[in-house]
Scaffold this active site. Structure first.
Site, short mmCIF file in Angstrom:
data_model
loop_
_atom_site.label_atom_id
_atom_site.label_comp_id
_atom_site.label_asym_id
_atom_site.label_seq_id
_atom_site.Cartn_x
_atom_site.Cartn_y
_atom_site.Cartn_z
N CYS A 113 -1.49 -1.82 -14.84
CA CYS A 113 -1.15 -0.74 -13.91
C CYS A 113 0.16 -0.04 -14.26
CB CYS A 113 -1.09 -1.28 -12.48
SG CYS A 113 -2.65 -2.01 -11.92
N HIS A 248 2.52 4.12 -8.38
CA HIS A 248 1.22 3.52 -8.65
C HIS A 248 0.49 3.32 -7.33
CE1 HIS A 248 -1.95 0.92 -9.83
NE2 HIS A 248 -1.39 -0.18 -9.39
N ASN A 278 -7.24 2.04 -6.33
CA ASN A 278 -6.33 1.66 -7.41
C ASN A 278 -7.04 1.93 -8.74
OD1 ASN A 278 -4.74 0.38 -9.32
ND2 ASN A 278 -4.42 -1.47 -8.12
#
Length: 321
Positions: A113, A248, A278
């Site tokens: 990520c 993020h 996500n």
């Protein structure tokens, strides 16, 4: 001074949008359960004809169009992904071939990520040392390929997508645009909190994503707040100077907790987790492109990017648009 300036942004999503209600038809969950814990309402899932490379290429083309340049001018492609099309070659080389800009530099980075932050800092360093003049920095993922669709604690969290930026080395004034500072970190002792239980060297399989959610949450809030403070210290700025934070998009609770820890007003945080879930390395550039195209982020704005991912890895970058 020479800085890497963001001159264009782009993004791409799969055709198929899956709502929480649709997901509840195949997984033991509900819309209320997902929204309450994550803020996610839908996500996009790639079909069998959509790959990390195709999403990355589409996002790259959109970024090139926004920058007003031809692909032939790109001398560097850094693509962040944890879900490449193949073990090798690098997915970046497939994007390079699709764009028709061969001969330059093209490679992948893998920091999950945090991947886009790692890719952005890497490309920035290479541009400032004249290894290229113009670069594409891409985050692209098809995380749906590595999800355990029987595990409702993880499969509801993720989606597929891609985002890209064009970076150009420019000679600018001290108060001009460009990336001002970046900080990156990793701590491998926490591997077992967020990982995929497979790999070509250990099992010969792809495996599935595994996560200890509470532990990840606790580390994320502390690490992200700390790295943002480091970047601000490097630039002699404080949180009040920031126009926008593009984080993020892991979980609405993490976004809220990090903003509170830094005394940042919620209205300064770009949130797309409700629409995209996500998307790992794609989430920061995807959120950036969303906010640029809807007019929130404008030329001259001071924008902070931040992310944390498996490894653990984490980082932040501050840029003036």
């Amino acid at each position: 001074m020479i800085r890497s300036v963001i001159t264009g942004t782009g993004s791409a999503l799969p055709a198929k949008c899956v709502t929480n209600a649709e997901l509840a038809e195949r997984v033991d969950t509900s819309d209320d359960w997902i929204v309450e814990r994550t803020g996610i309402r839908q996500r996009y899932i790639a079909d069998e004809h959509e790959f990390t490379s195709t999403l990355a290429t589409k996002a790259a083309r959109a970024a090139l169009e926004a920058a007003g340049i031809d692909a032939s001018e790109i001398g560097l492609i850094v693509l962040a992904t944890a879900t490449p099309d193949h073990t090798f070659p690098a997915t970046a080389t497939q994007v390079q071939a699709a764009l028709g800009c061969g001969g330059g530099i093209a490679f992948d980075v893998q920091a999950v990520c945090s991947g886009f932050l790692y890719a952005l800092a890497t490309a920035d360093s290479m541009l400032r040392t004249s290894m290229a003049q113009k670069a594409l920095v891409i985050g692209a993922e098809t995380f749906s390929r590595i999800l355990d669709w029987e595990d409702r604690t993880t499969c509801v969290l993720f989606g597929d997508g891609a985002g890209a930026v064009v970076l150009e080395a420019q000679d600018v004034a001290g108060d001009g645009p460009g990336i001002l500072a970046s900080r990156l970190h990793a701590e491998g002792t926490h591997k077992d909190m967020l990982y995929v239980d497979g790999g070509p060297s250990t099992t010969g399989t792809v495996g599935h994503l595994r996560m200890k959610g509470r532990e990840v949450f606790r580390h994320a809030v502390v690490n992200l707040a700390d790295v943002l403070k480091e970047v601000l210290a490097d630039t002699d700025l404080d949180a009040g100077d920031i126009d926008w934070v593009v984080p993020h998009q892991a979980n609405a609770r993490i976004l809220d907790a990090t903003a509170r820890k830094l005394d940042l007003p919620a209205e300064k945080v770009v949130v797309t987790v409700d629409r995209h879930a996500n998307t790992s390395a794609a989430s920061v550039p995807l959120a950036l492109d969303t906010a640029v195209r809807d007019g929130r982020i404008k030329a001259g704005d001071l924008v902070m990017f931040e992310a944390m991912g498996g490894g653990f890895t984490w980082g932040a970058s501050l840029a003036r648009m």
